[in-house]
Design a protein around this motif. Structure first.
Motif, PDB file in Angstrom:
ATOM      1  N   SER A  26      23.371  25.673  -4.734  1.00 54.45           N
ATOM      2  CA  SER A  26      21.895  24.710  -4.580  1.00 54.45           C
ATOM      3  C   SER A  26      20.652  25.693  -3.267  1.00 54.45           C
ATOM      4  N   GLU A  31      20.538  20.710   2.935  1.00 54.57           N
ATOM      5  CA  GLU A  31      20.193  19.190   2.194  1.00 54.57           C
ATOM      6  C   GLU A  31      21.081  19.357   1.097  1.00 54.57           C
ATOM      7  N   SER A  32      21.001  20.272   0.768  1.00 51.34           N
ATOM      8  CA  SER A  32      22.041  19.884  -0.803  1.00 51.34           C
ATOM      9  C   SER A  32      22.938  19.105  -1.109  1.00 51.34           C
ATOM     10  N   VAL A  33      22.828  18.325  -1.699  1.00 55.43           N
ATOM     11  CA  VAL A  33      23.694  17.291  -1.508  1.00 55.43           C
ATOM     12  C   VAL A  33      25.154  18.098  -2.713  1.00 55.43           C
ATOM     13  N   SER A  34      24.861  18.817  -3.956  1.00 60.87           N
ATOM     14  CA  SER A  34      26.196  19.005  -4.619  1.00 60.87           C
ATOM     15  C   SER A  34      27.141  19.778  -3.117  1.00 60.87           C
ATOM     16  N   ARG A  35      26.630  20.773  -2.894  1.00 61.12           N
ATOM     17  CA  ARG A  35      27.293  21.662  -0.834  1.00 61.12           C
ATOM     18  C   ARG A  35      27.926  20.557   0.276  1.00 61.12           C
ATOM     19  N   PRO A 107      23.719  21.977  -8.364  1.00 59.67           N
ATOM     20  CA  PRO A 107      22.514  20.839  -8.795  1.00 59.67           C
ATOM     21  C   PRO A 107      22.760  20.824  -9.917  1.00 59.67           C
ATOM     22  N   ASN A 110      17.820  21.152 -15.124  1.00 60.32           N
ATOM     23  CA  ASN A 110      17.256  21.193 -16.652  1.00 60.32           C
ATOM     24  C   ASN A 110      18.326  21.071 -17.712  1.00 60.32           C
ATOM     25  N   TYR A 111      19.339  20.367 -17.211  1.00 63.02           N
ATOM     26  CA  TYR A 111      20.172  19.498 -18.272  1.00 63.02           C
ATOM     27  C   TYR A 111      21.364  21.163 -18.098  1.00 63.02           C
ATOM     28  N   GLY A 155      19.145  12.130 -11.857  1.00 62.51           N
ATOM     29  CA  GLY A 155      19.215  11.654 -13.181  1.00 62.51           C
ATOM     30  C   GLY A 155      19.837  11.169 -12.673  1.00 62.51           C
ATOM     31  N   GLN A 168      21.157  11.618 -19.818  1.00 63.12           N
ATOM     32  CA  GLN A 168      20.298  13.013 -20.557  1.00 63.12           C
ATOM     33  C   GLN A 168      21.264  13.559 -21.098  1.00 63.12           C
ATOM     34  N   VAL A 196      20.785  11.410  -7.556  1.00 62.89           N
ATOM     35  CA  VAL A 196      21.179  11.427  -6.350  1.00 62.89           C
ATOM     36  C   VAL A 196      19.278  11.734  -5.845  1.00 62.89           C
ATOM     37  N   THR A 197      18.371  12.126  -6.051  1.00 58.69           N
ATOM     38  CA  THR A 197      17.320  12.063  -5.895  1.00 58.69           C
ATOM     39  C   THR A 197      15.809  10.582  -6.067  1.00 58.69           C
TER      40      THR A 197
HETATM   41  C1  LIG Z   1      14.157  23.341 -11.240  1.00 57.50           C
HETATM   42  C2  LIG Z   1      14.813  21.489 -11.246  1.00 57.50           C
HETATM   43  C3  LIG Z   1      15.424  21.498 -12.228  1.00 57.50           C
HETATM   44  C4  LIG Z   1      15.900  19.698 -12.415  1.00 57.50           C
HETATM   45  N1  LIG Z   1      16.395  19.340 -13.471  1.00 57.50           N
HETATM   46  C5  LIG Z   1      17.230  18.317 -13.581  1.00 57.50           C
HETATM   47  C6  LIG Z   1      18.052  17.999 -14.502  1.00 57.50           C
HETATM   48  O1  LIG Z   1      17.413  17.930 -15.673  1.00 57.50           O
HETATM   49  N2  LIG Z   1      17.992  16.078 -14.694  1.00 57.50           N
HETATM   50  C7  LIG Z   1      18.711  15.481 -13.950  1.00 57.50           C
HETATM   51  O2  LIG Z   1      19.478  15.110 -13.389  1.00 57.50           O
HETATM   52  N3  LIG Z   1      18.038  16.284 -12.442  1.00 57.50           N
HETATM   53  C8  LIG Z   1      17.243  17.475 -12.526  1.00 57.50           C
HETATM   54  N4  LIG Z   1      16.909  18.045 -11.496  1.00 57.50           N
HETATM   55  C9  LIG Z   1      17.117  17.415  -9.853  1.00 57.50           C
HETATM   56  C10 LIG Z   1      17.999  18.142  -9.346  1.00 57.50           C
HETATM   57  O3  LIG Z   1      19.440  18.005  -9.938  1.00 57.50           O
HETATM   58  C11 LIG Z   1      18.926  17.176  -7.880  1.00 57.50           C
HETATM   59  O4  LIG Z   1      17.418  17.130  -6.851  1.00 57.50           O
HETATM   60  C12 LIG Z   1      20.588  17.272  -7.946  1.00 57.50           C
HETATM   61  O5  LIG Z   1      19.764  16.888  -5.851  1.00 57.50           O
HETATM   62  C13 LIG Z   1      20.338  18.994  -6.876  1.00 57.50           C
HETATM   63  O6  LIG Z   1      21.400  18.814  -5.749  1.00 57.50           O
HETATM   64  P1  LIG Z   1      21.146  19.779  -4.278  1.00 57.50           P
HETATM   65  O7  LIG Z   1      20.822  18.358  -4.009  1.00 57.50           O
HETATM   66  O8  LIG Z   1      22.710  20.208  -4.573  1.00 57.50           O
HETATM   67  O9  LIG Z   1      20.542  20.446  -4.445  1.00 57.50           O
HETATM   68  C14 LIG Z   1      16.135  19.216 -11.351  1.00 57.50           C
HETATM   69  C15 LIG Z   1      16.078  19.745  -9.811  1.00 57.50           C
HETATM   70  C16 LIG Z   1      15.444  21.145 -10.231  1.00 57.50           C
HETATM   71  C17 LIG Z   1      14.979  21.617  -8.586  1.00 57.50           C
END
Ligand SMILES: Cc1cc2nc3c(=O)[nH]c(=O)nc-3n(C[C@H](O)[C@H](O)[C@H](O)COP(=O)(O)O)c2cc1C
Length: 221
Positions: A26, A31-35, A107, A110-111, A155, A168, A196-197
């Motif tokens: 991430s 702030e990373s949820v996965s982390r 994270p 984009n799928y 999502g 998705q 998580v968003t």
């Molecule tokens: C470039 C980008 C692409 C993303 N694509 C998707 C997606 O395809 N599907 C989804 O559900 N969330 C998507 N997200 C949202 C992230 O998955 C989400 O913010 C998640 O918390 C990220 O994990 P993290 O907190 O560990 O970074 C995207 C975010 C970014 C920055």
């Protein structure tokens, strides 16, 4: 990629008692949820195997190199672990070989997997080294060991959202299952933290669901 000393000896096919390899992908730092959830999985593994040790690889802070001409040429020749174009790949493969378990915290982007995680895959899934091409298909050359995959997504992809939005596409988990299986890592446990968003409540629900799964998969010792 940062030039780190090789943290572990080359142990083809053997890793019991080895360190736990933690990969994070991430860009969102603390702030990373996965982390954050990946850290819980790691802590649980360490509680169950005290003294195992950890190798941490932050793929955003130190991205693996992208495949270039030299790398593409080097991998198809006879296996040569001392080939200069394969030096970074060897470091990553050896730390994977040395690991008793792997935690990948990522994270969904984009799928699919973030670019830095794809770059790591391209360094460690290597013909003649981590898999062999046979008439029966590709065969993994690494010993199996558990991989705990933590995926955070804005999502929902395993099920409809709470308001019924259809799930998705998910190219992330089937992709990692396929490439890790190709090199012999067939034991994959997935923790999906979805939505998580969508606010603190959705995040808390995702954490609670993943924690229940963690408790059943890896009970507190
Ligand atoms: C470039 C980008 C692409 C993303 N694509 C998707 C997606 O395809 N599907 C989804 O559900 N969330 C998507 N997200 C949202 C992230 O998955 C989400 O913010 C998640 O918390 C990220 O994990 P993290 O907190 O560990 O970074 C995207 C975010 C970014 C920055």
């Amino acid at each position: 990629m940062s030039a780190r000393p090789d943290p572990a000896p080359h142990l083809p096919g053997g890793s019991a008692g080895g360190p736990i390899l933690q990969l994070t992908a991430s860009p969102r730092g603390t702030e990373s949820v996965s982390r954050r959830f990946g850290d819980l999985v790691l802590a649980r593994l360490l509680a169950r195997s005290p003294g195992a040790g950890t190798i941490t690889r932050d793929l955003v802070a130190a991205p693996p190199p992208l495949v270039d001409d030299a790398f593409a040429g080097a991998i198809i020749g006879p296996p040569d672990p001392d080939h200069p174009a394969l030096a970074g790949s060897e470091v990553l493969i050896r730390e994977l070989e040395s690991a008793s378990a792997v935690v990948i915290a990522t994270p969904m982007h984009n799928y699919g997997v973030p670019a830095v995680l794809k770059a790591w895959v391209d360094q460690i899934v290597r013909i003649h080294r981590t898999f062999a091409s046979t008439p029966a298909g590709k065969q993994g050359l690494l010993a199996d060991r558990p991989v705990y995959l933590v995926v955070a997504s804005g999502g929902w992809f395993t099920q409809p959202s709470p308001i019924g939005t259809p799930p998705q596409p998910d190219f992330l988990t089937p992709y990692l299952r396929a490439v890790l299986g190709t090199i012999g890592l067939r034991t994959l446990h997935v923790f999906a933290l979805e939505g998580v968003t969508r606010g603190a409540e959705a995040r808390a629900m995702a954490f609670d669901a993943a924690t229940i799964r963690l408790d059943s998969l890896l009970p507190q010792p």
